[in-house]
Design an enzyme around this catalytic site. Structure first.
Site, short mmCIF file in Angstrom:
data_model
loop_
_atom_site.label_atom_id
_atom_site.label_comp_id
_atom_site.label_asym_id
_atom_site.label_seq_id
_atom_site.Cartn_x
_atom_site.Cartn_y
_atom_site.Cartn_z
NE ARG A 178 -3.63 -2.41 0.28
CZ ARG A 178 -3.27 -3.56 -0.28
NH1 ARG A 178 -2.19 -3.62 -1.06
NH2 ARG A 178 -3.97 -4.64 -0.10
CB SER A 227 -7.85 -2.31 5.46
OG SER A 227 -8.21 -3.63 5.14
CD GLU A 297 -4.92 -0.15 3.32
OE1 GLU A 297 -4.47 -1.07 4.03
OE2 GLU A 297 -5.65 -0.34 2.34
#
Ligand SMILES: Cc1cc2nc3c(=O)[nH]c(=O)nc-3n(C[C@H](O)[C@H](O)[C@H](O)COP(=O)(O)OP(=O)(O)OC[C@H]3O[C@@H](n4cnc5c(N)ncnc54)[C@H](O)[C@@H]3O)c2cc1C
Length: 305
Positions: A178, A227, A297
């Site tokens: 990510r 998430s 995130e």
């Protein structure tokens, strides 16, 4: 800084639509967020460049947003301009001979995934079911925990404000979980994925299995940003938060999902403060119990930044 001056200079002068004071709750999958001072729907490169130039002249901050599926927007809104890439930026081209898919940043990721499947090209399966745009996926290096889109990027074109277009080879960029080394000041315009010819039925079966797993493990019936925290190495954030007894904990309209404790869902009327309060609770509980400092995130829009 004057959003009004920027709006007056840009309106009607470039191939784009400008909307003032548009609620960000309409632009994020969370359905949360106060007004953006300006939203620019930009349809070609010339309009993008001119928009960014005028915003810079007027001292108006700006950000490029895809579908807002990885964003928590401030209840108080964003005092800058949100730029959305549409029109020319939403093109998708497949070359079966070269086994490549070239897409604009504004194209839906699902369309890129489907075009690859239709052409019998494999490699992008980890992105099936990931919502958002192609540009957002590149920016986030989207995918599963260990397989991500960056591995398939052959080359990438960005706009560097003040300089113009720049082309990267995929291998020049560092792709991590990510994360990418693409500077946040650059606008991703287009990328080409290098894929592999494969049996269509096999690709479809793999995608189906991934979608089934997603439906089983993720709370998809309420708005969310996916998430909230990044998984620490070899640990699952969901399991960590759950073991702290926080699955199901709620604040206002927001709730830590019982199905997947790394999802905070909007059960109706949640505010960014509600989500932040739950994030802080989960973060502090995991740090107290495991000494692990969870990193978000989700990207924040507004909040003074
Ligand atoms: C239900 C659900 C499930 C999800 N599952 C997954 C998953 O399995 N795997 C996964 O990786 N993610 C997942 N996500 C998170 C999210 O969908 C991805 O991160 C997605 O790639 C974001 O795309 P977007 O277009 O919505 O980007 P946005 O949320 O709009 O933007 C994300 C970031 O990218 C930047 N950005 C967007 N476009 C550009 C551009 N053209 N140039 C430069 N910067 C840009 C934005 O400024 C922002 O910082 C999930 C989200 C939801 C809601």
């Amino acid at each position: 800084m004057s959003v009004f001056n920027a709006y007056m200079t840009l309106s009607g002068a470039v191939d784009a639509d400008f909307v003032r004071d548009e609620p960000l709750s309409r632009r994020t999958s969370y359905r949360i967020g106060g007004p953006a001072a300006l939203v620019a729907h930009v349809r070609d490169y010339a309009a993008l460049v001119r928009t960014v130039e005028v915003l810079a002249d007027e001292g108006v901050r700006w950000v490029v947003l895809g579908k807002g599926t990885n964003v928590l927007a401030d209840d108080a809104g964003y005092d800058g301009c949100v730029i959305l890439l549409e029109g020319e930026f939403a093109r998708v081209n497949v070359s079966v001979e070269d086994a490549t898919v070239t897409a604009g940043a504004g194209a839906a990721l699902s369309r890129v995934v489907n075009e690859a499947l239709r052409a019998g090209l494999s490699g992008i399966e980890p992105c099936v079911g990931v919502p958002g745009t192609f540009g957002g996926a590149i920016s986030m290096n989207a995918g599963s925990r260990r397989e991500w889109i960056g591995r398939r990027v052959r080359d990438l074109v960005v706009y560097r404000p003040g300089e113009g277009m720049h082309r990267y080879e995929g291998g020049e960029i560092e792709w991590g979980y990510r994360a990418t080394s693409i500077p946040t000041s650059e606008v991703i315009l287009e990328a080409t994925l290098s894929l592999m010819p494969a049996d269509k039925d096999a690709i479809a079966a793999d995608m189906d299995a991934r979608l089934r797993r997603r439906r089983q493990s993720q709370p998809l019936s309420h708005p969310s940003c996916g998430s909230v925290f990044r998984n620490p190495p070899d640990r699952s954030v969901g399991a960590l938060i759950e073991s702290c007894g926080l699955a199901g904990a709620s604040q206002g309209g927001a709730q830590i999902s019982e199905a997947h404790a790394n999802f905070i869902v909007n059960r109706g009327g949640a505010t960014s403060s509600d989500v932040l309060a739950l994030m802080t609770r989960a973060h502090d509980a995991v740090r107290a119990r495991y000494g692990i400092d969870l990193a978000p995130e989700v990207k924040f829009l507004g909040f003074g930044g």
